[in-house]
Design a protein around this motif. Sequence first.
Motif: not given
Lengths: 286, 286
Positions: A65-70
């Motif tokens: 479910d990750r959205l985008g970068d750190p």
Amino acid sequence: MNTPASSTPTHPLDEALALAPQAGDGASAARVFAGAPHAAYDNMVGPFGGASAAQMLQAVLLHPDRLGDPVALTINFAAAVSNAPFQIVAEPARTNRSTQHWVMRMTQADAQGAEHTVLTATAVTAVRRSTWSATDAPAPEAPAPEQIPRAPHSGMVRWIERYDMRPLAGAFPAQWDGQEADSLSRMWVRDEPPRPLDFASLTALSDAFFPRIWRRRATPTPIGTVSMTVYFHVDAAGLAAVGTGHLQAQASAQVFYNGFFDQSGLLWGPAGQLLATTHQIVYYKE
Amino acid sequence: MNTPASSTPTHPLDEALALAPQAGDGASAARVFAGAPHAAYDNMVGPFGGASAAQMLQAVLLHPDRLGDPVALTINFAAAVSNAPFQIVAEPARTNRSTQHWVMRMTQADAQGAEHTVLTATAVTAVRRSTWSATDAPAPEAPAPEQIPRAPHSGMVRWIERYDMRPLAGAFPAQWDGQEADSLSRMWVRDEPPRPLDFASLTALSDAFFPRIWRRRATPTPIGTVSMTVYFHVDAAGLAAVGTGHLQAQASAQVFYNGFFDQSGLLWGPAGQLLATTHQIVYYKE
């Protein structure tokens, strides 16, 4: 297709980052990953903290479910990580339109099988947009990495072998003579063997400085990082531009007070782009 | 005994910090506290982030199992806190001999009564021992607070009235003329009305700088702090020595990149002792 005959050996950091997703309970968005410290990143007791931090971030990077970068990562070293299997739980605590907030925890089992917390962490990921940008902390002038010899790395703790470090200023104390110096060090550094930079390796590199108090006092002092924060100022294109090049890395302390000192660090790419800023608070014994 | 006739008014920060312990389930060491943003710390939308951060730390300070004093605090602003009741859960995730690791979360209910995460946080508390100590970041020379006029504070967002700020360098832009400047500001600052310094107020003060990008660009830019870390370098005796004196506070940015910039801050006591170092990463719109 990789076959034993034609494949290059897997990088030890990639082996460390190969966490195994566990079956979830389906009741929440939290996911559990299993892994273990990698012997190639051994420290005096247990693993190099930077490798553990990279594994914690990896649980976010692997989450479906990750959205985008750190953008931000804080790791708290709650207890010594032992050279034994661990579980990391990564939970997206809040998902907004372009940012996402993460809570992570690493646990290890005791002899009775009870899980105990060894690391806690939070992270922010984000979808970046192109905006006005500026760097007010340019990379210091430095001779090219090829002109600087690699620092001694054999006969020390094992994780040191995993980094090609070339001191530019404030090298490891040549003798423990109690001669007080400033706390600033600068070096060229990259993974050894070379490995294209990504967010996980940049996290580990952010913890690759020797303790500031050793430089400041030239006195052997037991230490342990208590909490580390990394702010990322780079996207996928910026990482690709670095590739396997050396980073210029700088660290210094501002204050040592009754058992805890701070560390501020900066990591620039080979062309001088500021990739990450990082901070720690570190326990020291005396 | 406080009676209406003889008591001094309660400080608004103390009112904000008066969290109410809720009955626990007894199954874990986590404790739940109920509270609400205080109108005296209103920002443009919802409360001043520093006041929310102080409330999160307060949940740790009020926890009956707390060991020692705050050493590190990281607050992640996951969503806008609304001017409505909230709950804070504070959990001691790991208790060692002299350090303790905390995980906190603030939730607010939506119209249907479902709780949503608005803040996540971690903290470290520790019992400090007397050790060799040194400050490598001394307070800059500055005229005494009495010699500097207080900055304008009326007609702005309400929380600004809660701080006596006396600019020493890098004041709020006099005009939005797009003239790029450095990002450094220095000021004398203390609670208004005066209030003896403690860990909660020091946390709030760590967020009392105006956004670095406004100074850097002199262009009105929508911003929002995403994550803030505070390292504490003071104990109870050091707080008592400050009392209600002004702190000298400095903040600057190192990098602005595609929607996020960093901020590094230092807060010194009136006698020049470094009390806290603090870092933020801040979203900006364009």
